[in-house]
Design an enzyme around this catalytic site. Structure first.
Site, PDB file in Angstrom:
ATOM      1  N   GLY A  70       0.823  -1.199   0.000  1.00  0.00           N
ATOM      2  CA  GLY A  70       0.000   0.000   0.000  1.00  0.00           C
ATOM      3  C   GLY A  70       0.857   1.249   0.000  1.00  0.00           C
ATOM      4  O   GLY A  70       2.081   1.181  -0.129  1.00  0.00           O
ATOM      5  N   LYS A  90       0.672  -5.497   9.472  1.00  0.00           N
ATOM      6  CA  LYS A  90       0.710  -4.291   8.656  1.00  0.00           C
ATOM      7  C   LYS A  90       1.916  -3.464   9.084  1.00  0.00           C
ATOM      8  O   LYS A  90       2.037  -3.090  10.253  1.00  0.00           O
ATOM      9  CB  LYS A  90      -0.590  -3.491   8.839  1.00  0.00           C
ATOM     10  CG  LYS A  90      -0.728  -2.292   7.909  1.00  0.00           C
ATOM     11  CD  LYS A  90      -2.121  -1.683   8.034  1.00  0.00           C
ATOM     12  CE  LYS A  90      -2.312  -0.526   7.075  1.00  0.00           C
ATOM     13  NZ  LYS A  90      -3.682   0.035   7.150  1.00  0.00           N
ATOM     14  N   VAL A 141      -6.310 -13.848   7.764  1.00  0.00           N
ATOM     15  CA  VAL A 141      -7.580 -14.279   7.169  1.00  0.00           C
ATOM     16  C   VAL A 141      -7.256 -14.966   5.844  1.00  0.00           C
ATOM     17  O   VAL A 141      -6.866 -14.319   4.867  1.00  0.00           O
ATOM     18  CB  VAL A 141      -8.527 -13.077   6.961  1.00  0.00           C
ATOM     19  CG1 VAL A 141      -9.866 -13.541   6.398  1.00  0.00           C
ATOM     20  CG2 VAL A 141      -8.733 -12.330   8.280  1.00  0.00           C
ATOM     21  N   GLU A 145      -8.812 -11.221  -0.342  1.00  0.00           N
ATOM     22  CA  GLU A 145      -9.706 -10.083  -0.546  1.00  0.00           C
ATOM     23  C   GLU A 145     -10.947 -10.464  -1.348  1.00  0.00           C
ATOM     24  O   GLU A 145     -10.875 -11.284  -2.271  1.00  0.00           O
ATOM     25  CB  GLU A 145      -8.969  -8.959  -1.295  1.00  0.00           C
ATOM     26  CG  GLU A 145      -7.800  -8.364  -0.566  1.00  0.00           C
ATOM     27  CD  GLU A 145      -7.057  -7.334  -1.415  1.00  0.00           C
ATOM     28  OE1 GLU A 145      -7.470  -7.098  -2.562  1.00  0.00           O
ATOM     29  OE2 GLU A 145      -6.054  -6.789  -0.916  1.00  0.00           O
ATOM     30  N   ASP A 184     -13.950   4.091   3.805  1.00  0.00           N
ATOM     31  CA  ASP A 184     -13.185   3.487   2.701  1.00  0.00           C
ATOM     32  C   ASP A 184     -13.690   2.094   2.356  1.00  0.00           C
ATOM     33  O   ASP A 184     -12.912   1.172   2.116  1.00  0.00           O
ATOM     34  CB  ASP A 184     -11.691   3.436   3.061  1.00  0.00           C
ATOM     35  CG  ASP A 184     -10.805   3.353   1.809  1.00  0.00           C
ATOM     36  OD1 ASP A 184     -11.300   3.672   0.710  1.00  0.00           O
ATOM     37  OD2 ASP A 184      -9.629   2.969   1.943  1.00  0.00           O
ATOM     38  N   LYS A 186     -14.847  -0.820   0.203  1.00  0.00           N
ATOM     39  CA  LYS A 186     -14.628  -1.281  -1.167  1.00  0.00           C
ATOM     40  C   LYS A 186     -14.188  -2.740  -1.110  1.00  0.00           C
ATOM     41  O   LYS A 186     -13.752  -3.217  -0.051  1.00  0.00           O
ATOM     42  CB  LYS A 186     -13.573  -0.430  -1.883  1.00  0.00           C
ATOM     43  CG  LYS A 186     -12.221  -0.369  -1.186  1.00  0.00           C
ATOM     44  CD  LYS A 186     -11.261   0.549  -1.941  1.00  0.00           C
ATOM     45  CE  LYS A 186      -9.916   0.662  -1.216  1.00  0.00           C
ATOM     46  NZ  LYS A 186      -8.980   1.554  -1.923  1.00  0.00           N
ATOM     47  N   ASN A 189     -10.929  -3.820   0.592  1.00  0.00           N
ATOM     48  CA  ASN A 189     -10.825  -3.709   2.046  1.00  0.00           C
ATOM     49  C   ASN A 189     -11.717  -4.695   2.788  1.00  0.00           C
ATOM     50  O   ASN A 189     -11.989  -4.529   3.977  1.00  0.00           O
ATOM     51  CB  ASN A 189     -11.143  -2.283   2.498  1.00  0.00           C
ATOM     52  CG  ASN A 189     -10.022  -1.326   2.171  1.00  0.00           C
ATOM     53  OD1 ASN A 189      -8.902  -1.735   1.884  1.00  0.00           O
ATOM     54  ND2 ASN A 189     -10.316  -0.036   2.199  1.00  0.00           N
ATOM     55  N   ASP A 202      -8.511  -2.647   7.125  1.00  0.00           N
ATOM     56  CA  ASP A 202      -7.936  -1.345   6.763  1.00  0.00           C
ATOM     57  C   ASP A 202      -8.782  -0.180   7.290  1.00  0.00           C
ATOM     58  O   ASP A 202      -9.618   0.375   6.585  1.00  0.00           O
ATOM     59  CB  ASP A 202      -7.747  -1.214   5.253  1.00  0.00           C
ATOM     60  CG  ASP A 202      -6.762  -0.101   4.908  1.00  0.00           C
ATOM     61  OD1 ASP A 202      -6.525   0.783   5.763  1.00  0.00           O
ATOM     62  OD2 ASP A 202      -6.218  -0.110   3.785  1.00  0.00           O
ATOM     63  N   THR A 219     -11.780   6.325  -1.756  1.00  0.00           N
ATOM     64  CA  THR A 219     -11.470   5.885  -3.113  1.00  0.00           C
ATOM     65  C   THR A 219     -12.429   6.566  -4.081  1.00  0.00           C
ATOM     66  O   THR A 219     -13.643   6.547  -3.847  1.00  0.00           O
ATOM     67  CB  THR A 219     -11.604   4.349  -3.209  1.00  0.00           C
ATOM     68  OG1 THR A 219     -10.708   3.758  -2.248  1.00  0.00           O
ATOM     69  CG2 THR A 219     -11.270   3.840  -4.595  1.00  0.00           C
TER      70      THR A 219
END
Length: 368
Positions: A70, A90, A141, A145, A184, A186, A189, A202, A219
């Site tokens: 990212g 992260k 996880v 995604e 955010d 989407k 995420n 996120d 976004t």
């Protein structure tokens, strides 16, 4: 922001209604669930006000591979040497956070991840920092995604889209009840776990909200009209983004898209979109009621709040308590071999993490 105070450990998630409505989501169910949300909010505040120390040592975490990249850093798969448990970490570079003026957002993300506990959101297990980096340690996880699976399938059929949409609605309802605006939403995420259920991840743009805010973030294809027009906004922007997500899950592409962000914004402000012929009439009606420029007419914001979703015809047959407790059979379960399987994630070139010999930006990151 909440005041600091000491608090005890949180309780286990458990929710059960004493009676079910024969058709739709009854006022009694809503009243019971509101009490449950109040309990979860109290526990959120307790954790928000509590400082905890990591139960593991950072040196016990062994790097396996990169899961994603990212603007501020990357996400790595780690293995705990003593327990053999896998985590996602992260990694945020302090210098990049400073340059992009995201210090406050990153602090919010840390505290929010530490405090939230809900079936369809990722929570933070531990956090660390060194001379150059901030580290957020979260559960791994395995399903990857939603974005990856959506692109592989082309689009989701309506039963699968409905299954996912119901979880996102419950997650947003929980976040908003805790006075958190996500900002955010989407497919990139949203993760899918080994059981086929969702985990929103996120929280870099998430914020505790009292009243309205004016920050432009998110976004482009998912931004709400009121955010683009700098009118000041609240939780309404998350419901607009949900409408875009709902459309994209079932169409395979977002409703508002152009080669240049400004043209995308023009389409959003005008609510200029067309539903594919494959959409059922109930889905078309739901999308129309969510992608409303006038927030007084947008589902999730009106007098009935989330009940407008739970009682909509498109969600007929959804057992909300069963979804909340992850007891409804998922229409799709991502394939995986074991708890360390990364086949649902893209491959990335590995880059070294080399902390500086001295502490960088110690003042700016003092509260981490």
């Amino acid at each position: 922001m909440y005041n600091r105070k000491s608090a005890g450990p949180s309780k286990e998630l458990a929710y059960k209604v004493t009676s079910l409505a024969s058709d739709g989501y009854s006022p009694h169910q809503h009243q019971q669930y509101t009490k449950y949300l109040q309990q979860l909010r109290n526990e959120f505040i307790e954790r928000w006000c509590k400082t905890t120390k990591p139960a593991i040592v950072f040196s016990e975490l062994d790097r396996v591979r990169t899961l994603g990249t990212g603007a501020f850093g990357r996400v790595l798969l780690l293995k705990h040497s003593r327990s053999s448990k896998f985590y996602a970490m992260k990694v945020l570079e302090k210098e990049k956070i400073i340059k992009l003026k995201q210090v406050e957002h990153t602090l919010y993300e840390k505290r929010i991840l530490e405090a939230i506990r809900f079936p369809f959101t990722v929570s933070m297990e531990f956090s660390f920092k060194d001379n150059s980096y901030i580290y957020f340690i979260m559960p791994f996880v395995t399903g990857g995604e939603m974005f990856t699976h959506l692109r592989r399938m082309g689009k989701f059929d309506e039963p699968l889209g409905k299954f996912y949409a119901s979880q996102v609605i419950l997650a947003l309802e929980y976040l908003h009840f805790c006075n958190l605006v996500y900002r955010d939403l989407k497919p990139e995420n949203i993760l899918i776990d080994k059981n086929g259920y969702l985990k929103i991840t996120d929280f870099g743009f998430c914020k505790v909200l009292q009243g309205r805010t004016w920050t432009l973030c998110g976004t482009p294809e998912y931004l709400a009209p009121e955010l683009i027009l700098s009118k000041g906004y609240g939780f309404s922007v998350d419901w607009w983004s949900f409408g875009v997500l709902l459309y994209e899950m079932n169409a395979g592409y977002p409703p508002f898209y152009a080669n240049e962000p400004m043209k995308t914004y023009e389409k959003i402000v005008a609510a200029k979109y067309r539903c594919p012929s494959s959409f059922s009439s109930d889905l078309r009606d739901l999308v129309r009621n969510v992608l409303q420029v006038d927030i007084t007419k947008r589902y999730g914001v009106m007098k009935n709040g989330v009940l407008d979703y739970k009682n909509h015809k498109w969600f007929k047959g959804i057992e909300w308590e069963s979804i909340l407790n992850c007891r409804s059979p998922p229409p799709f379960v991502p394939p995986y071999k074991n708890t360390s399987d990364t086949s649902n994630f893209e491959r990335y070139d590995e880059e070294p993490i080399n902390p500086a010999a001295y502490c960088r930006f110690s003042t700016e990151f003092e509260d981490f």
